[in-house]
Design an enzyme around this catalytic site. Structure first.
Site, PDB file in Angstrom:
ATOM      1  N   GLY A 116      14.513  30.081 -17.392  1.00  0.00           N
ATOM      2  CA  GLY A 116      14.254  30.195 -15.960  1.00  0.00           C
ATOM      3  C   GLY A 116      15.497  30.336 -15.123  1.00  0.00           C
ATOM      4  O   GLY A 116      16.275  31.264 -15.306  1.00  0.00           O
ATOM      5  N   PHE A 117      15.725  29.375 -14.203  1.00  0.00           N
ATOM      6  CA  PHE A 117      16.810  29.511 -13.225  1.00  0.00           C
ATOM      7  C   PHE A 117      17.696  28.266 -13.231  1.00  0.00           C
ATOM      8  O   PHE A 117      17.285  27.178 -13.654  1.00  0.00           O
ATOM      9  CB  PHE A 117      16.245  29.726 -11.818  1.00  0.00           C
ATOM     10  CG  PHE A 117      15.518  28.528 -11.256  1.00  0.00           C
ATOM     11  CD1 PHE A 117      16.193  27.546 -10.533  1.00  0.00           C
ATOM     12  CD2 PHE A 117      14.149  28.368 -11.456  1.00  0.00           C
ATOM     13  CE1 PHE A 117      15.531  26.434 -10.028  1.00  0.00           C
ATOM     14  CE2 PHE A 117      13.469  27.263 -10.954  1.00  0.00           C
ATOM     15  CZ  PHE A 117      14.163  26.294 -10.241  1.00  0.00           C
ATOM     16  N   CYS A 127      27.993  35.137 -16.872  1.00  0.00           N
ATOM     17  CA  CYS A 127      27.013  36.235 -16.908  1.00  0.00           C
ATOM     18  C   CYS A 127      27.658  37.571 -17.259  1.00  0.00           C
ATOM     19  O   CYS A 127      27.070  38.632 -17.028  1.00  0.00           O
ATOM     20  CB  CYS A 127      26.262  36.344 -15.579  1.00  0.00           C
ATOM     21  SG  CYS A 127      25.397  34.829 -15.121  1.00  0.00           S
ATOM     22  N   ILE A 163      19.635  33.471 -13.446  1.00  0.00           N
ATOM     23  CA  ILE A 163      18.279  33.541 -13.983  1.00  0.00           C
ATOM     24  C   ILE A 163      18.323  34.224 -15.346  1.00  0.00           C
ATOM     25  O   ILE A 163      18.932  35.283 -15.500  1.00  0.00           O
ATOM     26  CB  ILE A 163      17.338  34.303 -13.036  1.00  0.00           C
ATOM     27  CG1 ILE A 163      17.141  33.490 -11.743  1.00  0.00           C
ATOM     28  CG2 ILE A 163      15.986  34.573 -13.697  1.00  0.00           C
ATOM     29  CD1 ILE A 163      16.285  34.167 -10.709  1.00  0.00           C
ATOM     30  N   GLY A 164      17.699  33.603 -16.319  1.00  0.00           N
ATOM     31  CA  GLY A 164      17.577  34.179 -17.654  1.00  0.00           C
ATOM     32  C   GLY A 164      16.272  33.717 -18.265  1.00  0.00           C
ATOM     33  O   GLY A 164      15.984  32.515 -18.259  1.00  0.00           O
ATOM     34  N   ARG A 211      17.077  33.498 -24.841  1.00  0.00           N
ATOM     35  CA  ARG A 211      16.767  34.117 -23.555  1.00  0.00           C
ATOM     36  C   ARG A 211      17.535  35.415 -23.388  1.00  0.00           C
ATOM     37  O   ARG A 211      18.451  35.722 -24.150  1.00  0.00           O
ATOM     38  CB  ARG A 211      17.101  33.165 -22.409  1.00  0.00           C
ATOM     39  CG  ARG A 211      18.582  32.808 -22.342  1.00  0.00           C
ATOM     40  CD  ARG A 211      18.959  32.115 -21.051  1.00  0.00           C
ATOM     41  NE  ARG A 211      20.302  31.556 -21.112  1.00  0.00           N
ATOM     42  CZ  ARG A 211      21.434  32.250 -20.975  1.00  0.00           C
ATOM     43  NH1 ARG A 211      21.374  33.566 -20.787  1.00  0.00           N
ATOM     44  NH2 ARG A 211      22.607  31.658 -21.050  1.00  0.00           N
ATOM     45  N   GLY A 212      17.199  36.150 -22.327  1.00  0.00           N
ATOM     46  CA  GLY A 212      17.983  37.320 -21.982  1.00  0.00           C
ATOM     47  C   GLY A 212      19.260  36.911 -21.261  1.00  0.00           C
ATOM     48  O   GLY A 212      19.547  35.730 -21.059  1.00  0.00           O
ATOM     49  N   HIS A 230      25.722  25.013 -17.779  1.00  0.00           N
ATOM     50  CA  HIS A 230      24.815  24.075 -17.135  1.00  0.00           C
ATOM     51  C   HIS A 230      25.488  22.714 -17.105  1.00  0.00           C
ATOM     52  O   HIS A 230      26.235  22.349 -18.028  1.00  0.00           O
ATOM     53  CB  HIS A 230      23.501  23.958 -17.906  1.00  0.00           C
ATOM     54  CG  HIS A 230      22.722  25.231 -17.994  1.00  0.00           C
ATOM     55  ND1 HIS A 230      22.398  25.978 -16.881  1.00  0.00           N
ATOM     56  CD2 HIS A 230      22.196  25.890 -19.053  1.00  0.00           C
ATOM     57  CE1 HIS A 230      21.702  27.036 -17.253  1.00  0.00           C
ATOM     58  NE2 HIS A 230      21.581  27.012 -18.571  1.00  0.00           N
TER      59      HIS A 230
END
Length: 272
Positions: A197-198, A215, A185-186, A73-74, A80
């Site tokens: 997603g988020f 981040c 969000i990524g 992902r970005g 998490h």
């Protein structure tokens, strides 16, 4: 856009291992690309795990060698875990894909969710995700007895908040009355279909974030619904609210491809 399908994959004692969820994302992504399934949002909790997007720097990872899963992902590194509601919308978008518009829609659904619980959140220019705004800088308490003009996080490129105790910890940003992110969000878009997603912090132990530079942002922190509202909030409470707002925002979106500006045609001069 057609009707969204929601899949509640696992919560609490049935929290889903990150690799298992990632494999399921890829399976659904392939099926969505082939039009075998409708647009799908996977919702779940993960056991504690750090994941690093493509732009993560070594200086932002845990100092103690805690394992980190590098993902496609970005964005940068995040955490998490329990108390965090994670959503992976897998949608087919018109091409050329407007990635920013997709991110803004996810932010909007989370902003509406927080508002329904009585918490005002917003976007921050140049920073993705959903934020609780802090006080103006001049009204914030000083750090270590020093003026905020000397906040080392802003002026010392080698300063590492992970080595300086709770005073600079991301989890204490609310006490410092700084901007703090409540939802990260990524995303990734492959073959015109979204992944990842988020992650909305409902009631996690935010101290997990203190072991990384969340981040990649050193001058802000993290928040949760429970901490900001001063009461217990559960995933079970938030889940149907998130689904309702995702459904409203994503199903009613006016999806348009990104506008691609064509370069002006070359003009050649000819002699007479």
């Amino acid at each position: 856009m057609g009707e969204l399908r929601f899949v509640r994959m696992g919560f609490g004692d049935e929290a889903v291992d990150y690799q298992v969820a990632w494999d399921e994302q890829r399976r659904v992504h392939a099926a969505r690309f082939a039009d075998e399934v409708p647009d799908t949002v996977i919702l779940l909790e993960h056991p504690p795990v750090y994941t690093a997007g493509r732009r993560t720097e070594d200086s932002e990872r845990p100092l103690d060698g805690t394992p980190v899963i590098d993902v496609d992902r970005g964005g940068k590194i995040t955490w998490h875990g329990p108390g965090q509601l994670v959503g992976y919308p897998i949608q087919k978008l018109p091409r050329p894909v407007d990635v920013v518009a997709h991110v803004r829609r996810l932010e909007e659904a989370v902003i509406r969710t927080c508002a329904e619980f009585g918490l005002e959140t917003t976007r921050v220019e140049g920073r993705s995700g959903v934020w609780v705004l802090g006080d103006p800088v001049e009204q914030r308490p000083s750090l270590g007895g020093l003026s905020l003009d000397f906040d080392p996080r802003l002026h010392d490129e080698e300063f590492d908040p992970r080595l300086n105790g709770p005073e600079y910890a991301p989890s204490n940003a609310g006490q410092r009355r700084e901007d703090r992110k409540i939802a990260a969000i990524g995303i990734r878009v492959a073959k015109g279909v979204t992944m990842h997603g988020f992650a909305l912090n409902v009631n996690p132990d935010n101290k997990w974030f203190d072991r990384i530079i969340p981040c990649g942002i050193r001058d802000a922190g993290v928040a949760s619904l429970a901490n900001e509202l001063g009461r217990d909030v559960t995933i079970e409470e938030v889940l149907p609210v998130v689904e309702r707002h995702l459904k409203d925002v994503l199903e009613n979106a006016d999806l348009r491809p990104r506008v691609v500006e064509k370069a002006p045609a070359a003009v050649t001069a000819s002699g007479v």
